[in-house]
Write a protein that holds these residues in place. Structure first.
Motif, PDB file in Angstrom:
ATOM      1  N   VAL A   1      -3.533  -4.467  -9.109  1.00 54.39           N
ATOM      2  CA  VAL A   1      -2.755  -5.402  -8.296  1.00 54.39           C
ATOM      3  C   VAL A   1      -3.723  -6.165  -7.392  1.00 54.39           C
ATOM      4  CG1 VAL A   1      -0.921  -5.668  -6.595  1.00 54.39           C
ATOM      5  CG2 VAL A   1      -0.761  -3.856  -8.329  1.00 54.39           C
ATOM      6  N   TYR A   2      -3.711  -7.490  -7.510  1.00 54.35           N
ATOM      7  CA  TYR A   2      -4.551  -8.348  -6.677  1.00 54.35           C
ATOM      8  C   TYR A   2      -3.645  -9.171  -5.763  1.00 54.35           C
ATOM      9  CZ  TYR A   2      -8.036  -7.404 -10.338  1.00 54.35           C
ATOM     10  OH  TYR A   2      -8.872  -6.799 -11.238  1.00 54.35           O
ATOM     11  N   LEU A   3      -3.944  -9.164  -4.479  1.00 45.75           N
ATOM     12  CA  LEU A   3      -3.160  -9.938  -3.520  1.00 45.75           C
ATOM     13  C   LEU A   3      -4.106 -10.812  -2.713  1.00 45.75           C
ATOM     14  CD1 LEU A   3      -0.370 -10.473  -2.177  1.00 45.75           C
ATOM     15  CD2 LEU A   3      -0.969  -8.692  -0.521  1.00 45.75           C
ATOM     16  N   ARG A   4      -3.887 -12.131  -2.752  1.00 45.05           N
ATOM     17  CA  ARG A   4      -4.695 -13.082  -1.989  1.00 45.05           C
ATOM     18  C   ARG A   4      -3.767 -13.873  -1.073  1.00 45.05           C
ATOM     19  NH1 ARG A   4      -7.599 -10.102  -4.160  1.00 45.05           N
ATOM     20  NH2 ARG A   4      -9.354 -10.514  -5.567  1.00 45.05           N
ATOM     21  N   ILE A   5      -4.038 -13.828   0.216  1.00 47.54           N
ATOM     22  CA  ILE A   5      -3.222 -14.568   1.183  1.00 47.54           C
ATOM     23  C   ILE A   5      -4.140 -15.410   2.051  1.00 47.54           C
ATOM     24  CG2 ILE A   5      -1.534 -14.434   3.039  1.00 47.54           C
ATOM     25  CD1 ILE A   5      -0.704 -11.715   2.014  1.00 47.54           C
ATOM     26  N   SER A   6      -4.000 -16.732   1.938  1.00 51.93           N
ATOM     27  CA  SER A   6      -4.777 -17.656   2.769  1.00 51.93           C
ATOM     28  C   SER A   6      -3.862 -18.239   3.831  1.00 51.93           C
ATOM     29  CB  SER A   6      -5.369 -18.762   1.903  1.00 51.93           C
ATOM     30  OG  SER A   6      -4.336 -19.600   1.385  1.00 51.93           O
TER      31      SER A   6
ATOM     32  N   ILE B   1       0.838  -1.205   0.000  1.00 50.68           N
ATOM     33  CA  ILE B   1       0.000   0.000   0.000  1.00 50.68           C
ATOM     34  C   ILE B   1       0.870   1.251   0.000  1.00 50.68           C
ATOM     35  CG2 ILE B   1      -1.582   1.372   1.416  1.00 50.68           C
ATOM     36  CD1 ILE B   1      -2.930  -1.238   2.237  1.00 50.68           C
ATOM     37  N   ASP B   2       1.891   1.246   0.840  1.00 52.19           N
ATOM     38  CA  ASP B   2       2.792   2.396   0.931  1.00 52.19           C
ATOM     39  C   ASP B   2       3.498   2.629  -0.406  1.00 52.19           C
ATOM     40  OD1 ASP B   2       4.111   4.503   2.310  1.00 52.19           O
ATOM     41  OD2 ASP B   2       5.875   3.230   2.495  1.00 52.19           O
ATOM     42  N   TYR B   3       3.977   1.560  -1.023  1.00 52.45           N
ATOM     43  CA  TYR B   3       4.685   1.689  -2.296  1.00 52.45           C
ATOM     44  C   TYR B   3       3.743   2.130  -3.415  1.00 52.45           C
ATOM     45  CZ  TYR B   3       6.871   0.254  -6.669  1.00 52.45           C
ATOM     46  OH  TYR B   3       7.356   0.233  -7.952  1.00 52.45           O
ATOM     47  N   LEU B   4       2.562   1.540  -3.482  1.00 50.28           N
ATOM     48  CA  LEU B   4       1.624   1.862  -4.548  1.00 50.28           C
ATOM     49  C   LEU B   4       1.111   3.294  -4.442  1.00 50.28           C
ATOM     50  CD1 LEU B   4      -0.380  -1.489  -4.739  1.00 50.28           C
ATOM     51  CD2 LEU B   4       1.454  -0.702  -6.252  1.00 50.28           C
ATOM     52  N   GLU B   5       1.037   3.814  -3.239  1.00 42.29           N
ATOM     53  CA  GLU B   5       0.660   5.219  -3.070  1.00 42.29           C
ATOM     54  C   GLU B   5       1.674   6.133  -3.757  1.00 42.29           C
ATOM     55  OE1 GLU B   5      -1.904   6.892  -1.809  1.00 42.29           O
ATOM     56  OE2 GLU B   5      -2.978   4.989  -1.583  1.00 42.29           O
ATOM     57  N   GLN B   6       2.927   5.755  -3.717  1.00 40.03           N
ATOM     58  CA  GLN B   6       3.966   6.536  -4.402  1.00 40.03           C
ATOM     59  C   GLN B   6       3.831   6.412  -5.918  1.00 40.03           C
ATOM     60  OE1 GLN B   6       7.827   5.382  -2.856  1.00 40.03           O
ATOM     61  NE2 GLN B   6       6.957   5.020  -0.841  1.00 40.03           N
ATOM     62  N   VAL B   7       3.484   5.196  -6.382  1.00 36.68           N
ATOM     63  CA  VAL B   7       3.353   4.960  -7.821  1.00 36.68           C
ATOM     64  C   VAL B   7       2.189   5.755  -8.396  1.00 36.68           C
ATOM     65  CG1 VAL B   7       2.923   3.187  -9.573  1.00 36.68           C
ATOM     66  CG2 VAL B   7       4.388   2.667  -7.619  1.00 36.68           C
ATOM     67  N   LYS B   8       1.154   6.007  -7.591  1.00 31.91           N
ATOM     68  CA  LYS B   8      -0.048   6.686  -8.075  1.00 31.91           C
ATOM     69  C   LYS B   8       0.216   8.101  -8.566  1.00 31.91           C
ATOM     70  CE  LYS B   8      -3.451   4.095  -5.361  1.00 31.91           C
ATOM     71  NZ  LYS B   8      -4.458   4.147  -4.276  1.00 31.91           N
ATOM     72  N   THR B   9       1.371   8.642  -8.237  1.00 31.51           N
ATOM     73  CA  THR B   9       1.701   9.970  -8.758  1.00 31.51           C
ATOM     74  C   THR B   9       2.022   9.917 -10.253  1.00 31.51           C
ATOM     75  OG1 THR B   9       4.042   9.692  -8.175  1.00 31.51           O
ATOM     76  CG2 THR B   9       2.594  10.688  -6.521  1.00 31.51           C
TER      77      THR B   9
END
Length: 252
Positions: free
Chosen positions: A186-191, A132-140
């Motif tokens: 980006v899809y993240l699935r963690i079971s 989330i932190d990294y993708l917030e930077q990419v959104k620029t």
């Protein structure tokens, strides 16, 4: 049958027994020697495989380090140095408030670069929060949609966490450089046992056979191999790109 004949028969059977014993001993000796030779040969093969694996791991580690250095050099050249150079050129034409703002933005870029190259203590942050932190930077630079579905994030060890994070970085970096895309999903699935990552864009795509080593895919392949994961790349020219990554977290 006379006594002499009986003795001859007994003597004959004794020699036959000795001969059979000798042949049996010889056979067993040859069998043991063959087995020992086979074991020694197999041991040499195993040792050679171990040496080859160690050498391959070392080469892969060096390659990944070089990729990280290249990323650092590109970020420094394309973003930070260029921005600082503009500040220097415009120093005589801007007021102090504008210069302070430019310097503040440059410092933010440096912090982001440092964060991306060396993530926070992996034991203190979840993979979801890291992304989330990294993708917030990419959104620029591009529109990014993130879809997490988390059941049990505690099943992920630091090696999986770091390599998954680096893979996402590499994929998004490739998209920004080559895809001419306007959207990344980006899809993240963690079971409790599995981690599934999907990164897709609506960009120009490419011919995977012709560019298998030209867009950082080798780095992704090596990181995938390090954590015993599986991946699949789906792409066609003008049809976008989708990367699917799967790892069994219990087997690590």
């Amino acid at each position: 049958m006379s006594r002499g004949e009986n003795e001859s028969v007994v003597t004959l059977w004794i020699w036959i027994g000795i001969g059979l014993l000798f042949l049996t001993t010889l056979f067993i000796t040859l069998l043991i020697a063959s087995y020992t030779k086979s074991v020694k040969k197999n041991k040499q093969k195993v040792m050679q495989m171990v040496r080859n694996t160690q050498s391959e791991c070392w080469e892969n580690t060096l390659y990944l380090q070089e990729k990280d250095r290249e990323r650092l050099a590109e970020e420094l050249h394309d973003n930070i140095i260029s921005r600082l150079n503009l500040i220097r050129l415009n120093a005589h034409y801007k007021n102090m408030n504008e210069l302070n703002l430019d310097l503040k933005n440059s410092m933010q870029l440096i912090r982001e670069l440092t964060h991306n190259l060396t993530p926070p203590d992996l034991s203190e942050i979840d993979l979801t929060d890291l992304l989330i932190d990294y993708l917030e930077q990419v959104k620029t630079n591009i529109k990014v949609d993130f879809y997490p579905l988390i059941v049990n994030e505690n099943s992920i060890n630091n090696q999986i966490k770091l390599n998954t994070f680096r893979i996402v970085q590499e994929l998004i970096n490739n998209t920004l450089k080559h895809a001419n895309a306007s959207l990344i999903k980006v899809y993240l699935r963690i079971s409790r046992q599995y981690l599934i990552l999907i990164v897709e864009d609506n960009g120009s795509g490419f011919n995977a056979k012709n560019q298998a080593t030209g867009i950082g895919l080798r780095s992704i392949q090596l990181r995938t191999k390090q954590i015993k994961a599986h991946y699949k790349l789906k792409t066609q020219p003008q049809r976008g790109t989708k990367y699917i990554f799967f790892v069994n977290t219990i087997q690590q």
